[in-house]
Motif scaffolding. Structure first.
Motif, PDB file in Angstrom:
ATOM      1  N   LYS A 123       0.805  -0.989  -0.083  1.00 51.05           N
ATOM      2  CA  LYS A 123       0.122  -0.017  -0.010  1.00 51.05           C
ATOM      3  C   LYS A 123       0.845   1.353  -0.136  1.00 51.05           C
ATOM      4  O   LYS A 123       0.661   2.240  -0.782  1.00 51.05           O
ATOM      5  N   GLU A 124       1.879   1.083   0.770  1.00 52.27           N
ATOM      6  CA  GLU A 124       2.975   2.428   0.696  1.00 52.27           C
ATOM      7  C   GLU A 124       3.188   2.554  -0.474  1.00 52.27           C
ATOM      8  O   GLU A 124       3.629   3.848  -0.865  1.00 52.27           O
ATOM      9  N   ARG A 125       3.641   1.464  -1.102  1.00 56.14           N
ATOM     10  CA  ARG A 125       4.619   1.532  -2.482  1.00 56.14           C
ATOM     11  C   ARG A 125       3.688   2.236  -3.488  1.00 56.14           C
ATOM     12  O   ARG A 125       4.159   2.983  -4.354  1.00 56.14           O
ATOM     13  N   LEU A 126       2.405   1.877  -3.422  1.00 58.26           N
ATOM     14  CA  LEU A 126       1.364   2.277  -4.364  1.00 58.26           C
ATOM     15  C   LEU A 126       1.071   3.820  -4.164  1.00 58.26           C
ATOM     16  O   LEU A 126       0.956   4.634  -4.903  1.00 58.26           O
ATOM     17  N   LEU A 127       1.205   4.245  -2.841  1.00 53.46           N
ATOM     18  CA  LEU A 127       0.869   5.812  -2.561  1.00 53.46           C
ATOM     19  C   LEU A 127       2.122   6.548  -3.022  1.00 53.46           C
ATOM     20  O   LEU A 127       1.929   7.781  -3.471  1.00 53.46           O
TER      21      LEU A 127
END
Length: 253
Positions: free
Chosen positions: A40-44
């Motif tokens: 999720k952090e990578r996508l954000l």
């Protein structure tokens, strides 16, 4: 003694299995939570990169719906991460404005996307639906007004496959650790029980020798010889005293 040895080894094996199993489960759930957070952090991070490009274009006086360089920027960002299925941008009314998938331009925005975007905070939002999940964030202008929402659609099935692969490796490692720990604990218990069995057998032999022969010389051959001699001697003296007291009692009558 043999049955006791088997029961103790069985208890040791059960304890090892419980300890290793719980450790494996805790590691699996911890990894799953960490992996989902990293995804999720990578996508954000990718979404923030696109948002920075949008803010730069807006600073030049362009309208949000007329940024000509935005589709190319979205395509490049999508190509950097094979987990992303598409990058979409829709407005506050749920109309699709941009998408890296041309077939999605004519489709309606999923209702759960719009609902999640309306309830989202500054950190972004996430939804999971069937085999596709989405991570999104607001797009705001310099005055803090929300102009639209950026959505990165990704394959939750691929994420789960990678998590399950790690889970299988953890299960194999836990099994090997269980076999090793159970084997070592069983060997240690067998050694301890063997020494205890020899000590008990020696004590039984000493007591048996002293009890069967009834002689001080025979009892002295065991490790408890001095104690047995003193015990036998004390019993004999007590018996003699009791006999004398009974004789005095009969004479007094």
């Amino acid at each position: 003694m043999d049955s006791t040895k088997r029961r103790m080894i069985g208890v040791a094996v059960i304890v090892c299995g419980f300890a290793v199993g719980m450790a494996g489960l805790l590691n699996y759930f911890k990894y799953r939570s960490t992996a989902n957070g990293i995804v999720k952090e990578r996508l954000l991070v990718t979404g923030r990169s696109i948002d920075s490009s949008i803010q730069s274009s807006l600073a030049l006086g362009l309208q949000f719906a007329d940024i000509g360089t935005l589709p190319g920027t979205m395509q490049r960002e999508r190509a950097t991460d094979d987990l992303i299925l598409s990058i979409d941008i829709f407005d506050n009314d749920g109309r699709m404005l941009y998408s890296t998938d041309s077939l999605r331009m004519g489709r309606a925005v999923p209702g759960h996307w719009v609902e999640a975007a309306r309830k989202a905070d500054e950190e972004g939002w996430f939804t999971e639906h069937d085999d596709e999940s989405a991570a999104g964030m607001k797009i705001e202008n310099n005055f803090g007004l929300t102009m639209g929402h950026l959505v990165l659609r990704y394959s939750s099935e691929r994420v789960q496959e990678s998590i399950h692969a790690v889970g299988r490796q953890l299960a194999l490692g836990s099994l090997l650790m269980f076999l090793l720990s159970a084997g070592l604990s069983s060997l240690a218990l067998m050694r301890v029980m063997s020494r205890l069995e020899r000590d008990v057998s020696a004590a039984e032999q000493a007591l048996r020798v002293g009890g069967v022969t009834g002689s001080l010389a025979g009892s002295a051959r065991g490790p408890f010889g001095p104690a047995l001699r003193q015990f036998v001697e004390t019993v004999r003296q007590a018996d003699s005293q009791i006999t004398e007291l009974r004789a005095l009692h009969r004479g007094a009558k």
